[in-house]
Structures are given as structure tokens and as C-alpha cells.
Design a protein around this motif. Structure first.
Motif, mmCIF file in Angstrom:
data_model
loop_
_atom_site.group_PDB
_atom_site.id
_atom_site.type_symbol
_atom_site.label_atom_id
_atom_site.label_comp_id
_atom_site.label_asym_id
_atom_site.label_seq_id
_atom_site.Cartn_x
_atom_site.Cartn_y
_atom_site.Cartn_z
ATOM 1 N N TRP A 157 -20.854 7.929 21.701
ATOM 2 C CA TRP A 157 -19.628 8.817 21.568
ATOM 3 C C TRP A 157 -18.679 8.529 22.772
ATOM 4 O O TRP A 157 -19.317 7.675 23.635
ATOM 5 C CB TRP A 157 -19.992 10.225 21.874
ATOM 6 N N SER A 182 -22.924 19.243 24.036
ATOM 7 C CA SER A 182 -22.955 19.276 22.440
ATOM 8 C C SER A 182 -23.406 17.726 21.919
ATOM 9 O O SER A 182 -24.195 17.595 21.012
ATOM 10 C CB SER A 182 -21.765 19.941 21.873
ATOM 11 N N GLN A 183 -22.650 16.883 22.365
ATOM 12 C CA GLN A 183 -22.813 15.441 21.927
ATOM 13 C C GLN A 183 -24.141 14.776 22.300
ATOM 14 O O GLN A 183 -25.033 14.205 21.493
ATOM 15 C CB GLN A 183 -21.684 14.631 22.464
ATOM 16 N N THR A 223 -27.073 15.911 20.016
ATOM 17 C CA THR A 223 -27.081 15.227 18.586
ATOM 18 C C THR A 223 -27.964 13.612 18.717
ATOM 19 O O THR A 223 -28.301 13.286 17.897
ATOM 20 C CB THR A 223 -25.740 14.890 18.164
#
Length: 160
Positions: A135, A153-154, A157
Motif C-alpha cells: 500500500w 487498517s491496511q 489486510t
């Protein structure tokens, strides 16, 4: 100037000097991206120590460090200032993550984020445990940054 790496790319290896405030001492060391394989790495490039937006950004990441580390991530702040400047900045703001010095902006150039006048564009890259870019957030002007919660949050994942 190189372009920013694409998601899935493996960024080039680098080693930078830096330091980390811990227990009242500023511990100096060398930080290598390659040596972090097996851990996600958050690279937070910022234009300068003790500037308003940079201070807000690095304080956000320092305050949210446990949340980022709970995902197994290592968090590094990177700018062109020297180690002495980083130490003053870390002490003044009680920043807990390592601050790395990229004085000739070679690493910033390799990530395609150098910019006239400000030196580099405020950018955050998340590298997964396998060394691939997962990301990125690259600003044009540099007045915004993703908060620690967005980075967490990234990181959530990423495959375990």
C-alpha cells in the motif's frame, strides 16, 4: 526521476543510519529494509523535523505505535535531516519509532518522491513481510497524511 513503486513491486534495498528514543536514551543504529524481511514495514517519509504537519504526522504514528506493532509492523520515519536533528525532534515530542536520516535523499529518489523546494513529498509505504509493496499514500503538496488508524487498517489486510 524514478516513479513510485507499484503495488506488488519489491522496492530496492537500502540501509540508513538512525536512532530511536527509548528509556530516555537515543539509541543509534543502522536500519536495513532487507533485514526486516518477515515483518511488515511502514516507511513514513516526511519533509522535515519540527515542522507543523510533520510533527502531527509523527506524533500520530508514535501515539498509535502499539496498534501498528500489534500487526507485527516495524515503523520508521525517514527524512533528510541528520541524526542530531532527529534526536532533538524525538526528545521534544517523545517520538518512539526510529527516525532515519536520508541526507542525500537517495532512498527518497529510489521511491520517486523527491520534490523541488520541500526535498521530498510526504509519503507512506507499507511493505509486506515478503518485501513487496502492499500500500502507498503519496501526496502532491504534503499537507495531509494517513493517520495511524488508517495504516493499522491496511496492515490488517496483510496475509498472516
Amino acid at each position: 526521476m524514478p516513479s513510485t513503486p507499484k503495488i506488488g513491486d519489491v522496492p530496492g534495498e537500502f540501509r540508513l543510519s538512525g536512532g530511536q528514543l527509548s528509556g530516555g536514551a537515543f539509541h543509534l543504529g543502522d536500519y536495513s529494509l532487507h533485514e526486516q524481511r518477515g515483518n511488515p514495514v511502514v516507511l513514513a517519509f516526511y519533509p522535515g523535523d519540527d515542522t507543523p504537519v510533520c510533527t502531527a504526522q509523527l506524533c500520530s504514528y508514535s501515539d498509535g505505535l502499539e496498534q501498528l506493532q500489534s500487526a507485527g509492523a516495524v515503523v520508521w520515519g525517514i527524512s533528510a535531516q541528520g541524526i542530531d536533528s532527529h534526536e532533538r525532534f524525538a526528545r521534544a515530542r517523545q517520538l518512539r519509532m526510529p527516525l532515519l536520516s536520508d541526507p542525500d535523499r537517495a532512498v527518497a529518489r529510489s521511491f520517486g518522491i523527491t520534490a523541488p523546494l520541500i526535498g521530498l513529498r510526504r509519503s507512506v509505504f507499507i511493505i509486506d513481510a515478503g518485501g513487496r509493496l502492499h500500500w502507498k499514500h503519496v501526496t502532491a503538496v504534503g499537507a495531509t497524511f494517513p493517520p495511524a488508524a488508517a495504516l493499522a487498517s491496511q496492515l490488517a489486510t496483510l496475509p498472516v
